[in-house]
Design an enzyme around this catalytic site. Structure first.
Site, PDB file in Angstrom:
ATOM      1  N   SER A 198       3.996  21.928 -14.034  1.00  0.00           N
ATOM      2  CA  SER A 198       3.078  21.292 -14.974  1.00  0.00           C
ATOM      3  C   SER A 198       1.680  21.871 -14.834  1.00  0.00           C
ATOM      4  O   SER A 198       1.057  21.770 -13.770  1.00  0.00           O
ATOM      5  CB  SER A 198       3.032  19.784 -14.736  1.00  0.00           C
ATOM      6  OG  SER A 198       2.024  19.196 -15.536  1.00  0.00           O
ATOM      7  N   ASP A 201       1.372  19.128 -20.806  1.00  0.00           N
ATOM      8  CA  ASP A 201       1.160  17.726 -21.149  1.00  0.00           C
ATOM      9  C   ASP A 201       0.048  17.605 -22.183  1.00  0.00           C
ATOM     10  O   ASP A 201      -1.109  17.920 -21.902  1.00  0.00           O
ATOM     11  CB  ASP A 201       0.783  16.924 -19.905  1.00  0.00           C
ATOM     12  CG  ASP A 201       1.968  16.686 -18.989  1.00  0.00           C
ATOM     13  OD1 ASP A 201       3.020  16.244 -19.499  1.00  0.00           O
ATOM     14  OD2 ASP A 201       1.851  16.940 -17.781  1.00  0.00           O
ATOM     15  N   HIS A 249       5.102  18.436 -23.844  1.00  0.00           N
ATOM     16  CA  HIS A 249       5.388  17.006 -23.746  1.00  0.00           C
ATOM     17  C   HIS A 249       4.262  16.253 -24.445  1.00  0.00           C
ATOM     18  O   HIS A 249       3.135  16.197 -23.942  1.00  0.00           O
ATOM     19  CB  HIS A 249       5.488  16.639 -22.257  1.00  0.00           C
ATOM     20  CG  HIS A 249       5.669  15.186 -21.991  1.00  0.00           C
ATOM     21  ND1 HIS A 249       5.496  14.635 -20.730  1.00  0.00           N
ATOM     22  CD2 HIS A 249       6.018  14.148 -22.797  1.00  0.00           C
ATOM     23  CE1 HIS A 249       5.718  13.341 -20.790  1.00  0.00           C
ATOM     24  NE2 HIS A 249       6.034  13.018 -22.024  1.00  0.00           N
TER      25      HIS A 249
END
Length: 222
Positions: A8, A33, A64
């Site tokens: 991430s 993200d 996401h």
């Protein structure tokens, strides 16, 4: 089931994203993200950064979307170069239409559930998705501790996917590290989002290999 690691970039240095992507050439995906400050209380990045990052790396982007109105915005992320686009069931008003549109644009379509959301109501949507994401923390912030209460849901999700003979990936996101990835893999997850466990390590590339090996062993694949 093949184990995949998706570092991430929420835990990476935002001023050096291209370099941070290059630091994990062995990653299967780069997890991006996208937070809007409304669906979740944090604000991160959006389409311009995704477009730039997609040009800067050969590693596919796993976007996401923790945003309101993903039905409107999700297709644009597929068009921007994301290899996978995941929307939250809680935020989508027309999840079937949105998942199909993501696929039509050439990206993998994912559906995300928060820790308190049961998986069973979405069993009939399995054929519309390529990945089911189960949050193992409350969405919105990095660096949270893994919630073991999600482990039974991971097992139920695996049973549902296997029972329907679906080639749907089962991703977990939140608190994944050396001390938790084995439990999640044993429960049935096969795609793992790891932030600080990768980008907080002295050697991010070695951290990816270590996480993959631990998960594979726990899943009986090592």
């Amino acid at each position: 089931m093949a184990i995949q690691i998706s570092p991430s970039i929420l835990s990476a240095d935002f001023a050096r994203l291209a370099d941070e992507a290059a630091a994990v050439p062995n990653a299967d995906w780069l997890h991006v993200d996208v937070m809007d400050g409304h669906f979740v209380p944090n604000l991160t990045l959006g389409l311009p950064v995704v477009e730039s990052l997609a040009r800067a790396t050969d590693t596919p982007l796993d976007c996401h979307l923790m945003i309101e109105d993903p039905d409107r915005w999700a297709p644009a992320y597929a068009e921007a170069g994301a290899g996978s686009v995941t929307v939250h069931a809680k935020a989508a008003r027309a999840p079937v239409r949105t998942l199909r549109e993501i696929r039509r644009l050439g990206a993998r379509a994912g559906l995300a559930l928060n820790p308190a959301e049961p998986v069973e109501p979405y069993a009939d949507l399995v054929g519309e998705m390529d990945m089911l994401l189960l949050m193992t923390v409350e969405p919105g912030f990095g660096g949270q501790r893994f919630l073991d209460l999600v482990l039974p849901k991971i097992r139920r999700a695996r049973e549902i996917l296997d029972g329907r003979e679906a080639s749907v990936w089962l991703q977990v996101d939140g608190g994944v590290g050396d001390d938790t990835i084995e439990r999640a893999a044993e429960a049935g997850a096969d795609v793992f989002v790891a932030g600080s466990a990768v980008y907080g390590a002295q050697d991010p590339s070695k951290a990816v290999d270590s996480l993959r090996a631990r998960a594979a062993a726990a899943a009986g694949l090592g």
